[in-house]
Design a protein around this motif. Sequence first.
Motif, PDB file in Angstrom:
ATOM      1  N   LYS A  36       0.798  -1.038  -0.090  1.00 16.44           N
ATOM      2  CA  LYS A  36      -0.026   0.120   0.109  1.00 16.44           C
ATOM      3  C   LYS A  36       0.836   1.285  -0.045  1.00 16.44           C
ATOM      4  O   LYS A  36       0.384   2.262  -0.642  1.00 16.44           O
ATOM      5  N   TRP A  37       2.242   1.465   0.429  1.00 12.71           N
ATOM      6  CA  TRP A  37       2.791   2.620   0.738  1.00 12.71           C
ATOM      7  C   TRP A  37       4.357   2.155   0.077  1.00 12.71           C
ATOM      8  O   TRP A  37       4.919   1.237   0.308  1.00 12.71           O
ATOM      9  N   ALA A  38       4.522   3.084  -0.870  1.00 15.21           N
ATOM     10  CA  ALA A  38       5.691   2.897  -1.864  1.00 15.21           C
ATOM     11  C   ALA A  38       7.063   3.418  -1.215  1.00 15.21           C
ATOM     12  O   ALA A  38       7.659   4.084  -1.947  1.00 15.21           O
ATOM     13  N   PHE A  39       7.555   2.665  -0.235  1.00 19.19           N
ATOM     14  CA  PHE A  39       8.707   2.826   0.360  1.00 19.19           C
ATOM     15  C   PHE A  39       9.604   1.825  -0.509  1.00 19.19           C
ATOM     16  O   PHE A  39       9.443   0.742  -0.532  1.00 19.19           O
ATOM     17  N   LYS A  40      10.970   2.394  -0.737  1.00 22.78           N
ATOM     18  CA  LYS A  40      11.932   1.688  -1.607  1.00 22.78           C
ATOM     19  C   LYS A  40      12.414   0.587  -0.562  1.00 22.78           C
ATOM     20  O   LYS A  40      12.807  -0.734  -1.335  1.00 22.78           O
ATOM     21  N   LYS A  41      12.645   0.668   0.634  1.00 25.51           N
ATOM     22  CA  LYS A  41      13.092  -0.430   1.501  1.00 25.51           C
ATOM     23  C   LYS A  41      12.473  -0.545   2.891  1.00 25.51           C
ATOM     24  O   LYS A  41      12.128   0.404   3.541  1.00 25.51           O
ATOM     25  N   TRP A  42      11.792  -1.749   3.143  1.00 28.94           N
ATOM     26  CA  TRP A  42      10.885  -2.004   4.293  1.00 28.94           C
ATOM     27  C   TRP A  42      12.109  -2.753   5.162  1.00 28.94           C
ATOM     28  O   TRP A  42      12.920  -3.779   4.553  1.00 28.94           O
ATOM     29  N   ILE A  43      12.066  -2.612   6.354  1.00 29.28           N
ATOM     30  CA  ILE A  43      12.968  -3.296   7.398  1.00 29.28           C
ATOM     31  C   ILE A  43      12.655  -4.678   7.573  1.00 29.28           C
ATOM     32  O   ILE A  43      11.547  -5.234   7.673  1.00 29.28           O
ATOM     33  N   HIS A  44      13.643  -5.526   7.454  1.00 28.56           N
ATOM     34  CA  HIS A  44      13.457  -7.071   7.769  1.00 28.56           C
ATOM     35  C   HIS A  44      13.192  -7.205   9.302  1.00 28.56           C
ATOM     36  O   HIS A  44      13.815  -6.453  10.090  1.00 28.56           O
ATOM     37  N   PRO A  45      12.236  -8.031   9.415  1.00 24.89           N
ATOM     38  CA  PRO A  45      11.619  -8.092  10.942  1.00 24.89           C
ATOM     39  C   PRO A  45      12.670  -8.193  11.785  1.00 24.89           C
ATOM     40  O   PRO A  45      12.583  -7.656  12.960  1.00 24.89           O
ATOM     41  N   GLN A  46      13.617  -9.209  11.541  1.00 25.64           N
ATOM     42  CA  GLN A  46      14.563  -9.426  12.576  1.00 25.64           C
ATOM     43  C   GLN A  46      15.657  -8.376  12.697  1.00 25.64           C
ATOM     44  O   GLN A  46      16.455  -8.300  13.666  1.00 25.64           O
ATOM     45  N   ASP A  47      15.640  -7.182  12.002  1.00 28.86           N
ATOM     46  CA  ASP A  47      16.532  -6.032  11.901  1.00 28.86           C
ATOM     47  C   ASP A  47      15.768  -5.153  12.798  1.00 28.86           C
ATOM     48  O   ASP A  47      16.433  -4.070  13.139  1.00 28.86           O
ATOM     49  N   ILE A  48      14.752  -5.286  13.576  1.00 27.26           N
ATOM     50  CA  ILE A  48      14.049  -4.085  13.969  1.00 27.26           C
ATOM     51  C   ILE A  48      14.835  -3.996  15.404  1.00 27.26           C
ATOM     52  O   ILE A  48      14.929  -4.844  16.071  1.00 27.26           O
ATOM     53  N   HIS A  49      14.881  -2.718  15.763  1.00 28.30           N
ATOM     54  CA  HIS A  49      15.653  -2.440  17.131  1.00 28.30           C
ATOM     55  C   HIS A  49      15.384  -0.927  17.498  1.00 28.30           C
ATOM     56  O   HIS A  49      14.819  -0.120  16.635  1.00 28.30           O
ATOM     57  N   ILE A  50      15.908  -0.497  18.462  1.00 29.09           N
ATOM     58  CA  ILE A  50      15.994   1.004  18.754  1.00 29.09           C
ATOM     59  C   ILE A  50      17.531   1.211  19.111  1.00 29.09           C
ATOM     60  O   ILE A  50      18.148   0.756  19.953  1.00 29.09           O
ATOM     61  N   THR A  51      18.202   2.187  18.187  1.00 26.85           N
ATOM     62  CA  THR A  51      19.396   2.717  18.106  1.00 26.85           C
ATOM     63  C   THR A  51      19.755   3.201  19.493  1.00 26.85           C
ATOM     64  O   THR A  51      19.016   4.400  19.827  1.00 26.85           O
ATOM     65  N   LEU A  52      20.922   2.950  20.305  1.00 26.31           N
ATOM     66  CA  LEU A  52      21.377   3.837  21.296  1.00 26.31           C
ATOM     67  C   LEU A  52      22.471   4.541  20.862  1.00 26.31           C
ATOM     68  O   LEU A  52      22.751   5.721  21.018  1.00 26.31           O
ATOM     69  N   HIS A  53      23.477   3.945  19.900  1.00 25.14           N
ATOM     70  CA  HIS A  53      24.511   5.005  19.560  1.00 25.14           C
ATOM     71  C   HIS A  53      25.257   4.058  18.089  1.00 25.14           C
ATOM     72  O   HIS A  53      25.368   2.845  18.216  1.00 25.14           O
ATOM     73  N   PHE A  54      25.305   4.956  17.281  1.00 20.39           N
ATOM     74  CA  PHE A  54      26.074   4.415  16.023  1.00 20.39           C
ATOM     75  C   PHE A  54      27.445   4.621  16.197  1.00 20.39           C
ATOM     76  O   PHE A  54      28.033   5.747  16.218  1.00 20.39           O
TER      77      PHE A  54
END
Length: 196
Positions: A36-54
């Motif tokens: 339904k939404w034309a995003f170029k890249k959807w995140i793989h479910p196993q890659d989902i996270h909350i970043t603390l520091h890059f």
Amino acid sequence: MSKTKEKNEHRLFVAIRLPRHLKAQLGRWIQFKRSKWAFKKWIHPQDIHITLHFLGSTSEEKQEEIVSVLTEQCKNQDVFSLSLEGLGVFGREIQPNILWAGVRGEKQKLHQLQGKVTASLETVGFSLESRPYHPHVTLARKYKENGFILPVDENPWEAMNHTWSVKDMVLYKSILGNEPMYHEVAVFPFFNEKPC
């Protein structure tokens, strides 16, 4: 930089992982929305996270220092709870760069943890973030069209079991081109597991 040196470096970041059941629920939501939404890249479910520091490209020697300071930092860290809240975007609203899920719950403790992580990493040579910390869960990147409308009243997480206890944090490495792309290097349990 020599190819040998490049092989000994990884793109690293520190993050909070979400529980498996919630990643699976978000994965189903992503599967539904991607048509339904034309995003170029959807995140793989196993890659989902909350970043603390890059951290970026980091040598194996430096990685050992990171593991050491983060292990020490987690010794007195309390467990706390978080949940998901709504949707938001970064970039132009009609053509966003990032679609994200918001975070609520014990956010003060999340911000305190992020501050401690950043301070610990500064002692081994990593710079402080210049931007204010805005915790979120990235779901998709780069909307391909012009005219995205964010459904402001939609709360897609309401029907999900979306509250969880944060009991550890993770050092991840990125392997570009892989799916999933993020792989655990080290897990840092919070040793102070008494009620917050």
